[in-house]
Design a protein around this motif. Structure first.
Motif: not given
Length: 298
Positions: A90-106
């Motif tokens: 699951x996501x640990x929302x206690x830390x900043x979440x960086x959403x990264x990926x190739x262009x156009x990945x959503x």
């Protein structure tokens, strides 16, 4: 008959999880509220599993992953094999979440879906635009923040990501599309994650070529990514690419992206959803073939 209980933050999210896990033929047997969450019980008639070798070949699953999932004549349930083969979390929302990926990945859509999920759960995420490569990215995220009554920071224009936060509310950072084979871009991602002490999630389309997906995942994992969110699971006929990415350590499935609309939400990281996506795509192909005039009948 197969019966399963689902938990979600809203009824639409629970129904989406049912459809993803059990398919469109599933029957909803009952619902109730458990605290702040919805509990939904659903069932579907049991169908014999397709041949596993054909299944893996259809999806283009890498040979080493197919071997871990269990080659025929293994009779291990596919959802249990998926659970044993890949990492889920699951996501640990206690830390900043960086959403990264190739262009156009959503990434931006995934950021919006996570923000909506959090707001429905009574939390108030801070939305951070760090995408300096796409025109209108900041405006799009700012509009969502206004709709959700959530704080917004435009890091591209000098806004502070952390600010005076006490760490109690989630921070979602929407990054620009990055070329995973550009050492400078990957180095920047790694440095940013360290600077904000955050968790990096790789957002990647489920239907990419499996070799490309594995190479991309390897590069992001080397930059510190530990979470994986495959997108467009509902649109991808073959999802061997998503499984190839998930085979890279230490990436763990944390959410599954389906549907283009923000209201569609994200499905939980459930092995049964992936197993159902694997088998239903092949069944649909077989059913369509059998329905064609002149097709041989078995």
């Amino acid at each position: 008959m197969r019966i399963k209980i689902f938990h979600a933050t809203s009824m639409p999210a629970a129904i989406a999880a049912v459809r993803q896990t059990l398919g469109p033929e599933a029957l909803i047997l009952g619902t109730r509220r458990v605290g702040a969450r919805i509990e939904l019980t659903a069932a579907v008639e049991h169908r014999p599993p397709p041949d596993r070798a054909e299944l893996f070949a259809f999806h283009g699953i890498p040979e080493d992953v197919a071997q871990r999932l269990g080659a025929p004549p293994s009779f291990t349930a596919l959802d249990r094999a998926v659970a044993a083969t890949f990492r889920f979390g699951d996501i640990d929302f206690g830390r900043p979440l960086l959403l990264s990926g190739p262009p156009g990945s959503g990434k931006t859509t995934t950021t919006a879906k996570l923000a909506t999920e959090l707001c429905r759960a009574g939390r108030r995420p801070k939305l951070v635009n760090a995408d300096d490569s796409r025109a209108g990215a900041g405006e799009q995220l700012a509009a969502l923040a206004r709709t959700l009554d959530a704080p917004f920071v435009d890091a591209v224009r000098g806004g502070e990501i952390a600010g005076d936060d006490d760490g109690q509310e989630p921070i979602l950072i929407d990054l620009p599309g990055m070329d995973p084979f550009d050492d400078t871009a990957i180095g920047t991602l790694s440095a940013m994650a360290r600077a904000v002490r955050g968790t990096t999630a790789l957002v990647i389309p489920a239907g990419l070529n499996q070799a490309d997906s594995r190479e991309i995942a390897t590069r992001y994992a080397a930059a510190g990514a530990s979470a994986l969110i495959p997108t467009k699971l509902d649109l991808s006929r073959r999802i061997g690419g998503a499984l190839a990415a998930a085979s890279v350590s230490p990436l763990s499935f944390v959410r599954l992206g389906t549907g283009a609309g923000i209201a569609d939400g994200l499905a939980p990281a459930d092995p049964a959803i992936i197993a159902n996506a694997l088998t239903d795509r092949l069944r649909n192909r077989i059913d369509q073939h059998a329905a064609r005039p002149g097709a041989p009948r078995h």
